[in-house]
Scaffold this active site. Structure first.
Site, PDB file in Angstrom:
ATOM      1  N   SER A 144       3.273  -3.328  16.251  1.00  0.00           N
ATOM      2  CA  SER A 144       3.276  -4.784  16.372  1.00  0.00           C
ATOM      3  C   SER A 144       2.492  -5.215  17.613  1.00  0.00           C
ATOM      4  CB  SER A 144       4.721  -5.279  16.399  1.00  0.00           C
ATOM      5  OG  SER A 144       4.783  -6.668  16.289  1.00  0.00           O
ATOM      6  N   ASP A 156       3.042  -8.397   5.102  1.00  0.00           N
ATOM      7  CA  ASP A 156       3.490  -8.581   6.483  1.00  0.00           C
ATOM      8  C   ASP A 156       3.514 -10.069   6.807  1.00  0.00           C
ATOM      9  OD1 ASP A 156       3.814  -8.662   9.268  1.00  0.00           O
ATOM     10  OD2 ASP A 156       2.591  -6.878   9.589  1.00  0.00           O
ATOM     11  N   HIS A 173       6.377  -6.009   7.627  1.00  0.00           N
ATOM     12  CA  HIS A 173       5.935  -5.732   8.990  1.00  0.00           C
ATOM     13  C   HIS A 173       6.592  -4.486   9.576  1.00  0.00           C
ATOM     14  CE1 HIS A 173       4.321  -6.717  12.926  1.00  0.00           C
ATOM     15  NE2 HIS A 173       5.535  -6.651  13.462  1.00  0.00           N
TER      16      HIS A 173
END
Length: 429
Positions: free
Chosen positions: A237, A329, A364
């Site tokens: 991330s 995502d 994600h």
């Protein structure tokens, strides 16, 4: 029921979290409907469950490896369905996410067999059989060591043996804190791995500087068990942005290769490094809310501009780079970023360094194999700011992506960091 009691076996009953197990039930009546059920109490006291509906064969047996579940939290032939399809038990508070905090203790899952096809009320029923299963992040001999440098907060995981070993510096996402489970399992596969904390909801660093990450890289590189020229970066991330920044700009940290999971090269603010919580606070007006009141952050970085001042100049990357992205995502525009990065690197003549793995219906939070899919959860950015974030993905495709991408990540790391050791996993429990 037959006169012989049903026999439930799970092999191996003790193993690594990324290792498959085999569930069998014997001594059932032929064509008997049964439910296989898993239950786990996590470290914060919340319970997670999964279940599948099966029918015994003419010999009165059920195999989780060969037989298909005809209902439940998963369907089809899914040997690990009792793990990856886990969800909070009914009545749990919303926004839960299952992550191991103490990697020195196992994840203990109870496996049960029940008569009939049940969907609820498991605790009120009497099980035909039960077997506990332990899943570990640390293989035998792996050591966990706190980093003692006063300027860096991190944890080292050391494989058994004299070394030298290849090494990985893991940089996590905006959720912050010391998240150790991925580094622990990487050490179980023969890498020295260091997980790094650079902010948390309780202790917030006012500024994030490149020097902090370079210092951490040097600590890892100079460890006596590490082959200094074989150090990789693994970002998740927001940690992807930091990893890419180091690969592009750092004169100190020269990674042998990089792995980025669910990240972007787009700058969230005008400054090179800015605390992720500041970006979230400053971009409240750009967020979207879905019908279930979950926050969608993906569009805050879209569209991706051609202006180099708005993103990292990945044309300067000189090491192999693996991008792992979910096409659903909702946290970051990982797929769009990968496409833009490929275009930039292709024009610069270094696209041969780039490998992109993209998975449909995947969100994600791409975790190690058999981790429960988390579509939405509460994200704490600091002590005063938290929100219910939509991460995206669908349970079955997301689980498949986690299993496939983990294998590809290990292959990528072994290919580019291989240092004279057997590339097979170092040990099994």
């Amino acid at each position: 029921m037959s006169r012989t009691c049903p026999l439930l076996t799970v092999q191996p009953s003790r193993g690594l979290v990324d290792e498959k197990f085999v569930i069998t039930v014997k001594h059932l009546p032929p064509k008997q409907e049964v439910t296989l059920y898993s239950l786990h109490e996590c470290e914060n006291g919340n319970f997670w469950e999964a279940f599948g509906h099966y029918v015994s064969d003419p010999q009165g047996a059920v195999s989780g490896t060969d037989d298909a579940s005809v209902g439940g939290t998963y369907e089809g032939i899914e040997p690990m369905g009792l793990l990856w399809s886990m969800r909070p038990v009914p009545g749990s508070k919303p926004g839960l996410r299952l992550r191991k905090k103490n990697v020195q203790t196992p994840v203990v899952v109870q496996i049960f067999v029940y008569m009939g096809h049940l969907n609820q009320g498991f605790r009120e029923q009497v099980a035909l059989a039960c077997s506990p299963v332990e899943r570990w992040y640390m293989a035998p001999g792996v050591q966990r060591v706190d980093v003692t440098d006063p300027l860096v907060r991190g944890t080292l995981f050391l494989p058994p043996g004299p070394g030298p070993f290849s090494a990985i510096l893991e940089i996590g996402g905006a959720g912050g804190g010391m998240v150790e489970y991925r580094s622990a399992i990487l050490a179980s596969h023969g890498f020295v791995s260091m997980t790094l904390e650079y902010h948390s909801a309780e202790t917030v660093k006012a500024d994030i500087h490149l020097l902090y990450f370079e210092k951490a890289f040097r600590i890892l590189q100079e460890h006596p068990l590490v082959a200094s020229e074989c150090v990789a970066l693994l970002g998740l991330s927001y940690g992807c942005y930091i990893s890419l920044y180091m690969a592009v700009h750092s004169e100190v940290a020269k990674p042998r290769c990089c792995v980025c999971i669910g990240g972007s090269h787009v700058k969230s603010t005008k400054t090179a490094f800015a605390p992720p919580w500041e970006f979230f606070k400053q971009n409240m007006s750009k967020m979207h809310i879905d019908k279930e009141n979950c926050v969608i952050w993906k569009d805050t970085l879209l569209p991706i501009s051609s202006d180099l001042d708005t993103k990292l100049d990945v044309r300067k990357i000189k090491c192999p780079l693996l991008l792992v992205n979910g096409l659903d995502d909702q946290g970051l525009p990982a797929a769009e970023s990968a496409e833009d990065m490929h275009m930039m690197m292709e024009k610069a003549g270094n696209s041969h360094l780039l490998t992109v793995l993209s998975y449909p219906e995947t969100g994600h939070l791409i975790e190690p194999p058999y981790s429960p899919h988390c579509r939405a959860s509460i994200l704490f950015l600091d002590s005063s700011l938290y929100m219910m974030m939509l991460w995206g993905g669908q349970s079955k495709p997301h689980a498949d992506a986690q299993e496939q991408s983990w294998r590809k990540i290990l292959e990528f790391l072994q290919q580019h960091l291989y240092y004279g050791k057997d590339s097979a996993p170092l040990s099994r429990l």
